[in-house]
Design a protein around this motif. Structure first.
Motif, short mmCIF file in Angstrom:
data_model
loop_
_atom_site.label_atom_id
_atom_site.label_comp_id
_atom_site.label_asym_id
_atom_site.label_seq_id
_atom_site.Cartn_x
_atom_site.Cartn_y
_atom_site.Cartn_z
N LEU A 183 -7.93 61.81 30.55
CA LEU A 183 -7.90 63.27 30.61
C LEU A 183 -9.26 63.83 31.03
CD1 LEU A 183 -6.27 65.64 28.04
CD2 LEU A 183 -8.71 65.91 28.45
N TYR A 202 -7.16 67.67 21.97
CA TYR A 202 -8.18 68.47 22.65
C TYR A 202 -7.95 69.97 22.40
CZ TYR A 202 -10.62 71.05 26.24
OH TYR A 202 -11.41 71.97 26.88
N ARG A 203 -6.70 70.39 22.52
CA ARG A 203 -6.39 71.82 22.34
C ARG A 203 -6.70 72.25 20.90
NH1 ARG A 203 -1.27 74.91 21.73
NH2 ARG A 203 -1.48 76.87 22.88
N CYS A 258 -16.35 67.06 14.06
CA CYS A 258 -16.49 67.60 15.42
C CYS A 258 -17.90 68.04 15.73
CB CYS A 258 -15.53 68.74 15.64
SG CYS A 258 -16.03 70.30 14.93
N ARG A 276 0.44 53.24 25.15
CA ARG A 276 0.17 54.10 26.30
C ARG A 276 -1.33 54.29 26.48
NH1 ARG A 276 2.29 60.14 24.89
NH2 ARG A 276 1.02 60.71 26.69
N GLN A 295 -5.94 64.51 13.06
CA GLN A 295 -6.74 63.94 11.99
C GLN A 295 -8.18 64.42 12.11
OE1 GLN A 295 -6.15 59.78 12.56
NE2 GLN A 295 -3.99 59.90 12.02
N ASN A 325 2.09 64.73 24.00
CA ASN A 325 0.88 64.16 24.58
C ASN A 325 -0.27 64.28 23.58
OD1 ASN A 325 1.82 63.56 27.36
ND2 ASN A 325 2.21 65.76 27.38
N PRO A 326 -0.47 63.23 22.75
CA PRO A 326 -1.45 63.31 21.65
C PRO A 326 -2.86 63.65 22.12
CG PRO A 326 -0.09 61.34 21.43
CD PRO A 326 0.25 61.94 22.76
N VAL A 327 -3.30 63.08 23.23
CA VAL A 327 -4.68 63.32 23.67
C VAL A 327 -4.88 64.78 24.06
CG1 VAL A 327 -4.33 62.68 26.09
CG2 VAL A 327 -6.56 62.32 25.04
N SER A 328 -3.85 65.38 24.63
CA SER A 328 -3.92 66.77 25.04
C SER A 328 -3.85 67.70 23.82
CB SER A 328 -2.76 67.08 26.00
OG SER A 328 -2.72 68.44 26.32
N SER A 348 -19.24 60.77 15.98
CA SER A 348 -19.57 61.83 16.92
C SER A 348 -21.08 62.02 16.93
CB SER A 348 -18.86 63.12 16.48
OG SER A 348 -19.32 64.21 17.24
N GLU A 389 -17.92 61.37 21.38
CA GLU A 389 -17.11 61.02 20.21
C GLU A 389 -16.33 59.75 20.51
OE1 GLU A 389 -14.75 64.18 18.17
OE2 GLU A 389 -13.06 62.81 18.50
N LEU A 396 -7.80 57.67 26.00
CA LEU A 396 -7.14 57.15 24.80
C LEU A 396 -6.29 55.95 25.18
CD1 LEU A 396 -6.26 57.44 21.76
CD2 LEU A 396 -4.45 58.94 22.57
N GLN A 439 5.70 77.57 15.64
CA GLN A 439 4.77 77.08 14.62
C GLN A 439 4.08 78.25 13.94
OE1 GLN A 439 2.19 73.82 15.66
NE2 GLN A 439 0.60 74.47 14.21
N ALA A 497 -13.00 74.88 17.01
CA ALA A 497 -14.41 75.17 17.25
C ALA A 497 -14.68 76.67 17.33
CB ALA A 497 -14.87 74.49 18.53
N GLN A 545 -6.76 71.30 31.45
CA GLN A 545 -6.69 69.86 31.22
C GLN A 545 -5.90 69.22 32.36
OE1 GLN A 545 -5.34 68.79 27.09
NE2 GLN A 545 -5.04 70.97 26.94
N ARG A 584 -22.00 65.88 23.73
CA ARG A 584 -21.49 65.27 22.49
C ARG A 584 -20.58 64.13 22.88
NH1 ARG A 584 -17.15 65.54 18.76
NH2 ARG A 584 -15.90 66.87 20.11
N ASP A 641 -3.04 71.13 11.37
CA ASP A 641 -2.64 71.30 12.77
C ASP A 641 -2.04 70.01 13.33
OD1 ASP A 641 -4.83 69.70 12.95
OD2 ASP A 641 -6.09 71.16 13.97
N HIS A 656 -8.94 70.98 19.03
CA HIS A 656 -10.41 71.02 18.94
C HIS A 656 -10.96 72.33 19.52
CE1 HIS A 656 -14.58 69.85 19.11
NE2 HIS A 656 -14.60 69.96 20.42
N VAL A 657 -10.37 72.78 20.63
CA VAL A 657 -10.80 74.05 21.24
C VAL A 657 -10.61 75.19 20.25
CG1 VAL A 657 -10.20 75.76 23.01
CG2 VAL A 657 -10.42 73.35 23.63
N PHE A 658 -9.46 75.22 19.59
CA PHE A 658 -9.21 76.30 18.63
C PHE A 658 -10.12 76.16 17.41
CE2 PHE A 658 -4.75 76.43 20.54
CZ PHE A 658 -5.02 77.56 21.29
#
Lengths: 72, 399
Positions: free
Chosen positions: B42, A47-48, A69, B38, A65, A41-44, B121, B100, B59, B257, A54, B392, B98, A62, A50-52
């Motif tokens: 969110l 976001y995750r 931010c 798709r 792209q 799930n690219p959008v999720s 942004s 974006e 998205l 990872q 920041a 989320q 913000r 990661d 971005h949370v890290f």
């Protein structure tokens, strides 16, 4: 070091395109399952990350792209 | 065999990169695969450390099913903050947002995909514009995917202040920063059940890199005083990550990872994540994941500096993100897939809930609010720690 890298690159150029795949296309059913995706799930995932990013000193590599931010 | 000709200005530093690119370009061209069409809607929420951030992210991706795919993303952070930094300075909670917006496209040609993207942004005191270019190529019987990318960002940094009694941009403060990202990636099919990914990214920044509001603390006699932070105007970092996913003998997957990071500010960091994905029946997928992050402090970070900065190169920081600390994240994702047989124009849909609990433990960042009423505690306050809840909820449709 330069000689080793050059030799490796030459070997890849001359033989890389003809490497016989050791996993045939018909053997990739498991790999094609969505649960095997690095980013199901690219959008999720974006976001995750971005949370890290920041809240951490580390950044990059990661899978997402860069996107300006404005995290401050 | 299709042979492509490229004309590139060769610099000494780019010779090996060019050689790699030549390997990519002279291989036979069949077909790579564009990202799926798709749409994801969110809603996100972050609460922790006196900060609440929420907002939507939408998205949309659509292609011509042959050689072209475009996407657009709209993302908002609505921020309400009274973080430990705000509290330590005795400032009041502030609100800001913000927005974006991103757009880009991918072009498929044979086994290669070229990607172009743009992100804008905007905050009331920060504007960032980033352009991205990338190329990826399937090779060696489609067992290997090599990718390269470059992104360049131009940021404008402002500062809000009371001007004639109204809060607005301080006309006397206008800074910029230039960011360059270089990335290399490799995805490898190792066996029928094992995938590996290797990513490297180098980022260089130049310009105004600190937060114009944050202040460092220094000792003046027996009391603590605060001054605006003084940062270097350049930063270069390198990060290397390894990802692995393994398909278990029954329908489930485990992933791992590991990322290593360092920069020329003295920060050395690493993070590790393990996870397990387990489908239940045809519609339900459960994922559980655990992540451990650790970093050392920047050279010019201190919770309590010995003295005030005397000149522009006498750097001072008290940003807790530049301190030594660990964090642990435990997460759970539940996905419910439906309409998998197709319905109207859609091929599949899913409803997803993701929750992450993060615990931060700082090793040299103290809770300065503890000494506001008792100056004898300065420099001996308890180390700061906090936890955050990240939620989320998103809906995805494939078509």
């Amino acid at each position: 070091m330069r000689l080793i890298i050059s030799s490796l690159l030459l070997a890849l150029i001359t033989s890389g395109c003809t490497i016989e795949p050791w996993v045939q296309p018909y053997e990739r059913a498991n790999l094609a399952d969505p649960i095997m995706s690095f980013s199901r799930n690219p959008v999720s995932a974006s976001y995750r990350n971005h949370v890290f990013e920041a809240r951490e000193g580390a950044r990059g590599a990661d899978g997402s792209q860069g996107g300006g931010c404005g995290c401050n | 065999m299709e042979v492509r000709v490229v004309v590139v200005v060769v610099t000494k530093a780019s010779r090996y990169l060019l050689a790699s690119l030549i390997i990519v370009l002279i291989c036979p061209a069949d077909a790579a695969v564009l990202p799926e069409d798709r749409t994801d809607v969110l809603s996100h929420s972050y609460k922790g450390g006196g900060i609440e951030i929420s907002g939507p992210s939408v998205l949309v991706r659509k292609g011509d099913a042959k050689s072209f795919s475009a996407y657009a993303n709209y993302y908002v952070d609505n921020i309400s903050s009274a973080s430990i930094d705000v509290q330590a300075l005795g400032a009041s909670r502030y609100q800001e947002s913000r927005v974006e917006q991103s757009a880009g496209f991918d072009v498929l040609h044979g086994k290669s995909i070229m990607s172009f993207g743009y992100t804008n942004s905007v905050e009331n005191d920060y504007v960032a514009n980033t352009y991205h270019f990338g190329i990826s190529m399937d090779m060696f019987g489609d067992l290997t995917t090599v990718s390269m990318g470059y992104a360049q960002g131009q940021d404008q940094i402002f500062r809000t202040a009371l001007v004639d009694g109204v809060r607005g941009r301080d006309p006397g403060f206008n800074e910029t920063a230039l960011r360059r990202n270089y990335s290399l990636g490799l995805s490898q099919v190792v066996s029928k059940n094992l995938l590996l990914g290797l990513n490297f990214e180098s980022i260089s920044d130049e310009g105004y890199l600190n937060n114009p509001y944050r202040q460092y603390r220094y000792l003046s006699g027996s009391t603590a005083r605060f001054e605006t932070e003084v940062y270097p105007r350049t930063r270069t970092s390198n990060a290397l990550s390894l990802q692995a996913r393994y398909y278990l003998p029954y329908r489930a997957a485990i992933h791992y990872q590991e990322r290593l990071f360092n920069d020329d500010w003295g920060i050395v960091a690493s993070d590790s994540e393990v996870g397990y994905t387990h489908p239940f029946g045809e519609n339900l997928i459960l994922e559980i994941r655990y992540r451990l992050y650790s970093q050392t402090r920047a050279n010019f970070y201190s919770d309590l500096h010995a003295e005030k900065s005397s000149q522009a190169l006498d750097f001072r920081a008290r940003d807790k993100e530049l301190s030594s600390y660990d964090s642990r994240t435990l997460g759970l994702v539940v996905s419910y897939e439906f309409a998998k047989g197709g319905w109207w124009f859609i091929d599949k849909a899913s409803l997803n809930l993701a929750y992450d609990y993060i615990k931060f433990d700082y090793k040299d960042f103290r809770d300065a609010t503890a000494s506001k009423t008792d100056a004898s505690l300065v420099g001996n306050e308890p180390y700061y720690q906090f936890s955050a809840n990240v939620l989320q909820l998103f809906f995805s449709v494939w078509y």
